[in-house]
Design an enzyme around this catalytic site. Structure first.
Site, PDB file in Angstrom:
ATOM      1  N   HIS A  89      42.854  32.281  35.944  1.00 67.03           N
ATOM      2  CA  HIS A  89      41.547  32.163  35.290  1.00 67.03           C
ATOM      3  C   HIS A  89      41.382  33.403  34.401  1.00 67.03           C
ATOM      4  CE1 HIS A  89      39.664  29.379  38.601  1.00 67.03           C
ATOM      5  NE2 HIS A  89      40.661  28.815  37.948  1.00 67.03           N
ATOM      6  N   GLU A 101      39.355  35.988  34.422  1.00 68.33           N
ATOM      7  CA  GLU A 101      39.221  37.286  35.101  1.00 68.33           C
ATOM      8  C   GLU A 101      40.584  37.732  35.636  1.00 68.33           C
ATOM      9  OE1 GLU A 101      37.652  34.461  35.630  1.00 68.33           O
ATOM     10  OE2 GLU A 101      35.675  34.721  36.529  1.00 68.33           O
ATOM     11  N   CYS A 142      34.516  32.509  40.001  1.00 68.02           N
ATOM     12  CA  CYS A 142      34.581  31.537  41.102  1.00 68.02           C
ATOM     13  C   CYS A 142      34.645  32.250  42.443  1.00 68.02           C
ATOM     14  CB  CYS A 142      35.745  30.569  40.921  1.00 68.02           C
ATOM     15  SG  CYS A 142      37.375  31.306  40.791  1.00 68.02           S
ATOM     16  N   CYS A 177      38.222  34.405  41.802  1.00 68.21           N
ATOM     17  CA  CYS A 177      38.093  35.499  40.828  1.00 68.21           C
ATOM     18  C   CYS A 177      37.092  36.541  41.294  1.00 68.21           C
ATOM     19  CB  CYS A 177      37.651  34.953  39.481  1.00 68.21           C
ATOM     20  SG  CYS A 177      38.948  34.004  38.700  1.00 68.21           S
TER      21      CYS A 177
HETATM   22 ZN   LIG Z   1      38.161  31.880  38.794  1.00 71.71          ZN
END
Ligand SMILES: [Zn+2]
Length: 154
Positions: A61, A63, A86, A95
């Site tokens: 993701h 991050e 998330c 994350c």
């Molecule tokens: Zn994430």
């Protein structure tokens, strides 16, 4: 919160860094689908250190991509993320946890994630870990960019 209070909460540097995070998010499409095109910038003293955006499903993701480029642990890091990190581990690790593990001091989130698995849980995890979190920096732009791609049903 009244608009004036929101304006005072963020500096021009904050706005500029979040707009760079939004620009990162644009690089995510179309490879990231069906995940939302999130962008992330990690800064220190107002200068960008690393940045990232949502990779194809099963990969980093935004991050995690940004954090993966940090080759040393730095203090005083501020993350600018266009969507709430998330809180849950899906195809990839959470994350929010990754930001906590990296020792990030402050996280600015443009908008909350309406996904019922997240919906404030990511923010709560960061705050519980002692990270200073704000929500709403450039939220209009983030909503415009992300809303078509967000999952609202489990
Ligand atoms: Zn994430």
């Amino acid at each position: 919160m009244p608009l004036s209070a929101e304006l005072e909460m963020f500096s021009d540097t904050d706005r500029s860094l979040m707009s760079q995070a939004l620009a990162q998010g644009k690089h995510a499409l179309p490879g990231c689908l069906p995940n939302p095109p999130v962008g992330c910038v990690i800064a220190r003293n107002g200068a960008v250190i690393v940045s990232g955006y949502t990779q194809p499903p099963g990969q980093h993701h935004a991050e995690a991509m940004a954090l993966s480029q940090l080759d040393t642990t730095l203090d005083g890091l501020t993350a600018y993320v266009t969507l709430e990190p998330c809180s849950f581990a899906g195809r990839t690790p959470s994350c929010a946890l990754a930001l906590i593990s990296a020792g990030v001091a402050r996280v600015h989130v443009a908008m909350l994630d309406p996904d019922p698995r997240n919906a404030g849980a990511g923010i709560e995890m960061l705050r519980q870990a002692g990270i200073e979190v704000t929500v709403g920096l450039l939220s209009d732009q983030a909503q415009q960019q992300l809303t078509p791609y967000l999952c609202k049903v489990p």
